[in-house]
Design an enzyme around this catalytic site. Structure first.
Site, PDB file in Angstrom:
ATOM      1  N   GLY A 103       3.478  -0.658   4.150  1.00  2.27           N
ATOM      2  CA  GLY A 103       4.400  -0.511   5.277  1.00  2.27           C
ATOM      3  C   GLY A 103       5.687  -1.282   5.114  1.00  2.27           C
ATOM      4  O   GLY A 103       6.485  -1.342   6.038  1.00  2.27           O
ATOM      5  N   GLU A 111       1.572   7.141   6.060  1.00  6.05           N
ATOM      6  CA  GLU A 111       0.889   6.774   4.815  1.00  6.05           C
ATOM      7  C   GLU A 111      -0.607   6.584   5.068  1.00  6.05           C
ATOM      8  O   GLU A 111      -1.440   6.949   4.243  1.00  6.05           O
ATOM      9  CB  GLU A 111       1.489   5.490   4.241  1.00  6.05           C
ATOM     10  CG  GLU A 111       2.877   5.702   3.663  1.00  6.05           C
ATOM     11  CD  GLU A 111       3.521   4.415   3.188  1.00  6.05           C
ATOM     12  OE1 GLU A 111       4.346   4.495   2.272  1.00  6.05           O
ATOM     13  OE2 GLU A 111       3.224   3.341   3.731  1.00  6.05           O
TER      14      GLU A 111
HETATM   15  C1  5RP Z   1       6.245   1.979   2.413  1.00  8.83           C
HETATM   16  C2  5RP Z   1       5.182   1.343   1.608  1.00  8.83           C
HETATM   17  C3  5RP Z   1       5.484   1.151   0.164  1.00  8.83           C
HETATM   18  O1  5RP Z   1       4.555   1.861  -0.583  1.00  8.83           O
HETATM   19  C4  5RP Z   1       5.416  -0.323  -0.153  1.00  8.83           C
HETATM   20  O2  5RP Z   1       6.333  -0.990   0.705  1.00  8.83           O
HETATM   21  C5  5RP Z   1       5.764  -0.611  -1.598  1.00  8.83           C
HETATM   22  O3  5RP Z   1       7.095  -0.286  -1.838  1.00  8.83           O
HETATM   23  P1  5RP Z   1       7.787  -0.517  -3.248  1.00  8.83           P
HETATM   24  O4  5RP Z   1       7.062   0.319  -4.245  1.00  8.83           O
HETATM   25  O5  5RP Z   1       9.216  -0.083  -3.006  1.00  8.83           O
HETATM   26  O6  5RP Z   1       7.691  -1.990  -3.565  1.00  8.83           O
HETATM   27  O7  5RP Z   1       4.114   0.991   2.042  1.00  8.83           O
HETATM   28  O8  5RP Z   1       5.912   1.998   3.779  1.00  8.83           O
END
Ligand code: 5RP
Length: 233
Positions: A103, A111
């Protein structure tokens, strides 16, 4: 390219190898999951994959699917009828039991719906996301209806959390999610029980969903600084 970006790409591309023709595919959100989307787009273009029916977990992912010509549908559509074969996403933290915090990009609600309606679930991360205890370094996002900003915040503080309203970037005021809600980012000072909290947080009136993902144990693709990708089941 920056090492962190390289690891995200390596993890996303490795996880995309799970995708097979004909799948109903949940596509996650964020700077790692976007590499899954791009890889699927490339494989479709090259004719190495076909008949993918995708579900995009955010505006970001929808727009990327549009750009790449990946057909995507509502989870309520006849094409998907509420069930996915596989969802691949990123995560903010992963513990030794493959439980997650998600998140960071504010897309936790959709998600989680995608994750929990998928027959199979995979997560792509770089090694910096692996932690001993969830919720101490990276805050747990809690999506809340705007009217419950103060009441839900008070209830979360009573549970021992430090609560912070997520603010927008290049927009004054709070982040507003795809569903018109706000996000309270909460942090704990000492280790918590993520499975119990996943249930308990959602009992607070006005809380729509929280970022603990503990009821489905994904296969985790972990990109290392040395260029390798470990697959942890
Ligand atoms: C979005 C998410 C993403 O999967 C999580 O924040 C990881 O992001 P990133 O790959 O940019 O580090 O949960 O709501």
């Amino acid at each position: 390219m920056d090492l962190s970006l390289k690891m995200k790409e390596a993890a996303g591309r490795a996880a995309a190898a799970l995708v097979k023709s004909g799948m109903k595919l949940g596509l996650g959100t964020g700077s790692t999951a976007i590499h899954v989307v791009r890889t699927v787009g490339e494989l479709l273009e090259q004719g190495k994959l076909r008949d993918i029916s995708a579900f995009a977990t955010s505006f970001q992912t929808e727009i990327e699917c549009e750009k790449l010509g990946i057909p995507f549908y509502s989870l309520n559509s006849r094409e998907l009828s509420g069930g996915l074969d596989l969802t691949i996403d990123g995560a903010d933290e992963v513990d030794a039991g493959n439980r997650l915090i998600k998140g960071g990009g504010g897309a936790l609600l959709i998600e989680k719906i995608a994750a929990y309606s998928s027959a199979s679930y995979a997560i792509a991360v770089d090694e910096t996301k692996i932690v001993e205890h969830l919720g101490i370094n990276f805050p747990v996002p809690v999506e809340v209806v705007p009217e419950a900003r103060v009441t839900a915040g008070n209830a979360l503080e009573k549970l021992g959390a430090n609560v912070c309203l997520r603010e927008g970037l290049r927009k004054a005021g709070p982040v507003v999610t795809e569903h018109g809600n706000i996000i309270l980012d909460i942090r704990f000072g000492s280790p918590v029980d993520p499975a119990a909290l996943e249930t308990e947080l959602n009992r607070i009136p006005g809380v729509v969903e929280n970022g603990f993902f503990t009821r489905i144990r994904p296969r985790v693709f972990i990109a290392r600084k040395d260029g390798t990708v470990e697959i942890r089941k």
